[in-house]
Design a protein around this motif. Structure first.
Motif, PDB file in Angstrom:
ATOM      1  N   CYS B  56      47.356 -22.885 -46.586  1.00  0.00           N
ATOM      2  CA  CYS B  56      46.060 -23.154 -45.986  1.00  0.00           C
ATOM      3  C   CYS B  56      44.979 -22.843 -47.023  1.00  0.00           C
ATOM      4  CB  CYS B  56      45.878 -22.286 -44.742  1.00  0.00           C
ATOM      5  SG  CYS B  56      44.191 -22.258 -44.135  1.00  0.00           S
ATOM      6  N   CYS B  59      43.045 -19.470 -45.453  1.00  0.00           N
ATOM      7  CA  CYS B  59      43.703 -18.165 -45.266  1.00  0.00           C
ATOM      8  C   CYS B  59      44.990 -18.001 -46.062  1.00  0.00           C
ATOM      9  CB  CYS B  59      43.969 -17.918 -43.788  1.00  0.00           C
ATOM     10  SG  CYS B  59      45.321 -18.912 -43.131  1.00  0.00           S
ATOM     11  N   THR B  61      47.987 -19.085 -45.368  1.00  0.00           N
ATOM     12  CA  THR B  61      49.265 -19.070 -44.662  1.00  0.00           C
ATOM     13  C   THR B  61      49.925 -20.430 -44.868  1.00  0.00           C
ATOM     14  OG1 THR B  61      50.338 -18.325 -42.634  1.00  0.00           O
ATOM     15  CG2 THR B  61      48.569 -19.943 -42.368  1.00  0.00           C
ATOM     16  N   CYS B  68      44.921 -24.494 -41.780  1.00  0.00           N
ATOM     17  CA  CYS B  68      45.888 -24.261 -40.708  1.00  0.00           C
ATOM     18  C   CYS B  68      45.206 -24.321 -39.346  1.00  0.00           C
ATOM     19  CB  CYS B  68      46.589 -22.929 -40.906  1.00  0.00           C
ATOM     20  SG  CYS B  68      45.549 -21.516 -40.512  1.00  0.00           S
ATOM     21  N   CYS B  71      42.750 -21.487 -38.506  1.00  0.00           N
ATOM     22  CA  CYS B  71      41.460 -21.559 -39.192  1.00  0.00           C
ATOM     23  C   CYS B  71      40.587 -22.677 -38.621  1.00  0.00           C
ATOM     24  CB  CYS B  71      41.659 -21.750 -40.690  1.00  0.00           C
ATOM     25  SG  CYS B  71      42.258 -20.268 -41.506  1.00  0.00           S
TER      26      CYS B  71
HETATM   27 ZN   LIG Z   1      44.314 -20.806 -42.361  1.00  0.00          ZN
END
Ligand SMILES: [Zn+2]
Lengths: 245, 197
Positions: B56, B59, B61, B68, B71
């Protein structure tokens, strides 16, 4: 085999196992595999606890059968915690495995206990380094010259990795020394006068160079966590010089 | 005993955590002998995920989208940020269900022995995110290991200079845990982080 040990480093291994690097009193630095307890009680050992460890195996990688803390815990935060990471990195990078070095175990124990007591960190680290060097047979001689003459307090010296101390009379050295130092400061270092600012400053510069050469330039990553204070004292021919104050 | 292709399949299954030579062999034979369809699906899913899943942009991830779902979710409070070590930690905290802010994944922790110092942690990305989202509160949820603690302290020092509230998740006695079996370190931390009743 039952040993007293501190956990210096852990790495994930297989699903429920981890690799432990242990500093033991009996066997020096050893590596072992440990099966973590069942999920609910899964705790990665570490945190400056002295453990009683039961391990087996003849090879380089031991099997850790049990691991029990034998001491109440120490809580370290901030700079003292970074200092421990630094000590761990030095131990990992300098110590051979499976060689009993009981004095280094005691030295480490002294270091973490002192770090908990909140005293100034730099002198502790310098004393730790001196102890480490001397136990590993890599001590720095600041009491006599490379030729075996006793250091005189009023003489200025140049210091090289290979030749150690050599009297300096103002000539341009053929090989650039690591530093220049007054005999009195060198003797203060030898005597462990860690309250003396010049001695401390000398030790910092000296050890940094000494470690770099012992590790053949391999970086010490945890240095990035410790306060960065490049040498700001006097220089002679661009090289740090430590004069008795 | 096995032909090269089967051998290779067995060997590659062993990269999975907890899969030894015996179970790898079992899995390979099962897929080839009894579940061709399942094997086909597995192969495709793996290929596709490998090709498309990345990080992402906000963030870090794992996701196949630029940002993502967490987010992108307008109901999540961007001013509250939880900092974790791995994508698995995001899943763990999400399953607890009480945190309504957003995340930042460190992708590891400080580990000088493994060559990971402050520079390798990529905290500049974190600082950008904090400023961009005007984060007011950061909760650091690194592991409670020596390295996790050091990482927490380092990040906290950085974030405090940005004038935001920084806190650390509490450590303590696990639910259903009996004190007798809790190690000394955990107890000491639990005492330190005690709550007034
Ligand atoms: Zn994210």
């Amino acid at each position: 085999m039952r040993v007293s040990a501190y956990v210096i480093h852990t790495r994930p291994f297989q699903d429920s196992k981890i690799l432990l690097d242990l500093l033991t009193f009996e066997q020096g630095l050893i590596r072992g595999v440990w099966r973590l307890p069942k999920k609910e009680a899964r705790v990665i050992p570490g945190s400056f606890l002295c453990y009683e460890v039961e391990c087996s195996g003849r090879g380089d990688l031991k099997t850790v059968k049990s691991l029990e803390s034998v001491q109440s815990s120490l809580v370290l935060e901030g700079l003292p915690l970074y200092a421990v990471l630094y000590a761990h990195e030095l131990l990992e990078k300098l110590l051979p495995t499976n060689l009993p070095l009981p004095d280094i175990f005691t030295l480490y124990q002294w270091l973490i206990q002192s770090l908990c007591s909140g005293v100034a960190i730099a002198p502790l680290l310098r004393r730790f380094e001196v102890g480490l060097f001397s136990e590993l047979g890599m001590g720095i001689n600041m009491v006599s010259t490379g030729r075996g003459e006793r250091v005189k307090p009023n003489q200025l010296y140049q210091f090289h990795h290979k030749f150690g101390l050599r009297p300096y009379h103002g000539e341009t050295p053929k090989q650039r020394p690591i530093l220049f130092v007054d005999g009195a400061v060198a003797l203060g270092y030898h005597a462990g006068q860690w309250t003396d600012k010049q001695v401390l400053s000398l030790a910092k510069e000296l050890h940094r160079n000494w470690l770099d050469s012992l590790l053949s330039g391999k970086p010490i990553v945890s240095r990035g966590l410790l306060p960065k204070q490049p040498f700001q004292g006097e220089r002679h021919l661009g090289v740090p010089i430590f004069r008795a104050l | 005993m096995f032909s090269p292709l089967i051998k290779e399949l067995i060997e590659s299954l062993r990269c999975l955590p907890g899969v030894g030579p015996r179970s790898a062999q079992k899995m390979a034979l099962y897929l080839l002998e009894r579940d061709h369809q399942g094997a086909d699906r597995l192969a495709n899913a793996l290929r596709e995920a490998l090709d498309k899943v990345g990080r992402c942009s906000s963030c870090r991830t794992l996701t196949e989208e630029t940002e993502c779902q967490l987010c992108q979710d307008p109901d999540r409070d961007a001013k509250s940020l939880c900092i974790v070590e791995t994508p698995a930690d995001v899943v763990a905290i999400e399953s607890a269900g009480s945190f309504k802010g957003r995340y930042f994944v460190l992708l590891g922790h400080l580990s000088p022995i493994d060559g990971i110092g402050p520079e390798e942690l990529g905290l500049d990305r974190l600082e950008i995110l904090v400023q961009h989202n005007q984060v007011e509160e950061a909760i650091i949820a690194t592991n409670s290991t020596v390295e996790g603690e050091a990482t927490c302290h380092y990040i906290a020092e950085k974030l405090k200079t940005l004038n935001i509230n920084v806190s650390r998740i509490a450590h303590g006695v696990p639910m259903g845990g009996e004190l007798e079996y809790v190690d000394g370190n955990t107890l000491a931390l639990a005492l330190e982080g005690r709550k007034k009743l």
